[in-house]
Design an enzyme around this catalytic site. Structure first.
Site, mmCIF file in Angstrom:
data_model
loop_
_atom_site.group_PDB
_atom_site.id
_atom_site.type_symbol
_atom_site.label_atom_id
_atom_site.label_comp_id
_atom_site.label_asym_id
_atom_site.label_seq_id
_atom_site.Cartn_x
_atom_site.Cartn_y
_atom_site.Cartn_z
ATOM 1 N N GLU A 73 0.803 -1.223 0.000
ATOM 2 C CA GLU A 73 0.000 0.000 0.000
ATOM 3 C C GLU A 73 0.837 1.275 0.000
ATOM 4 O OE1 GLU A 73 -4.253 -0.931 1.940
ATOM 5 O OE2 GLU A 73 -2.606 -0.996 3.364
ATOM 6 N N HIS A 92 -2.322 5.824 6.781
ATOM 7 C CA HIS A 92 -3.416 4.895 6.464
ATOM 8 C C HIS A 92 -3.697 4.033 7.681
ATOM 9 C CE1 HIS A 92 -6.082 2.098 4.619
ATOM 10 N NE2 HIS A 92 -5.217 1.091 4.634
ATOM 11 N N HIS A 94 -7.145 1.775 9.977
ATOM 12 C CA HIS A 94 -8.496 1.217 9.998
ATOM 13 C C HIS A 94 -9.132 1.677 11.308
ATOM 14 C CE1 HIS A 94 -5.743 -1.538 7.778
ATOM 15 N NE2 HIS A 94 -6.596 -1.209 6.814
ATOM 16 N N HIS A 163 -12.972 -0.484 3.637
ATOM 17 C CA HIS A 163 -11.564 -0.781 3.909
ATOM 18 C C HIS A 163 -10.987 0.055 5.048
ATOM 19 C CE1 HIS A 163 -7.273 -1.656 2.300
ATOM 20 N NE2 HIS A 163 -7.185 -1.112 3.498
#
Length: 234
Positions: A73, A92, A94, A163
């Site tokens: 990623e 990034h 979650h 995601h």
């Protein structure tokens, strides 16, 4: 100067883990202060294991001469740096309270002064628009990540449908601050929606409160760094 950036990336990772924003698969990067066409991101490791010696240097195509494993990623980072010269840090995660807004129709909008940096609403990148409904939902290719960067536009955060979350900012500290308060804002909005009709921030409140809160970034960083020390993690 680069050493300071490496140290901030490691500290930022520890803070995000300690505050419950980052999980096993999150990652944070910073643009090279000596070469804006490059950025720094740790090698492919569990975030709790990362040290300054694990930082790799990439160009804006996501390529590196470092032969250690790299995150797939990384293209999320490279494509955003490529299209947003103002961005100095990309994250990034979650983020738990934010994640539901990646798979519901309700938009994530600011409801308190601490969320003013969000803008009027958070954009959502929908991978199905170009790639159909049989993908892995992953940001592992330059073309997908270029679309993520396009969805981000000039804003501070973009959600990846089903995601996760991408935060950007002008410094590592600013991005950590924004990630923490995005999580808080999402939790507050979710709670508010259960109680009654939500009154969101007005455009004027977003503009004015955003300037005030943005001046408090170091206060947040110092607080979270102290919590690391108290927990024996720094």
């Amino acid at each position: 100067m680069r050493r300071k950036v490496f140290e901030e990336l490691v500290t930022a990772t520890k803070i995000l883990l300690n505050e419950g924003i980052m999980d096993t698969f999150g990652h944070i990067s910073a643009r090279d202060p000596e070469d804006p066409a490059s950025f720094f991101l740790a090698q492919k490791l569990a975030p709790s294991l990362i040290t300054v010696d694990d930082i790799q240097r990439f160009n804006l195509d996501g390529e590196t001469s470092d032969n250690r494993p790299s995150y797939l990623e990384r293209y999320i980072h490279s494509e955003i740096y490529k299209t947003r010269p103002d961005v100095q840090c990309v994250l990034h995660t979650h983020s738990p309270a934010v994640l539901p807004y990646c798979f519901v129709d309700t938009p994530l909008r600011p409801v308190t002064h601490m969320g003013a940096f969000i803008g009027e609403s958070v954009p959502v990148y929908e991978i199905r628009d170009k790639h159909g409904d049989e993908t892995d939902l992953f940001g592992g290719s330059p073309d997908v990540c270029a679309d993520i960067a396009e969805s981000l536009g000039s804003q501070t955060v973009v959600l990846m449908a089903r995601h996760g979350v991408v935060n950007v900012g002008k410094s590592v500290r600013e991005v950590v601050f924004r990630a923490f308060y995005l999580e808080q804002e999402a939790a507050a909005l979710t709670a508010g929606l259960k109680i009654g009709n939500v009154k969101y921030l007005s455009p004027g409140e977003i503009k004015t409160a955003g300037k005030l809160v943005g001046a408090q970034i170091d206060r947040g960083w110092n607080h979270w760094s102290q919590r690391l020390r108290q927990a024996g993690l720094a």
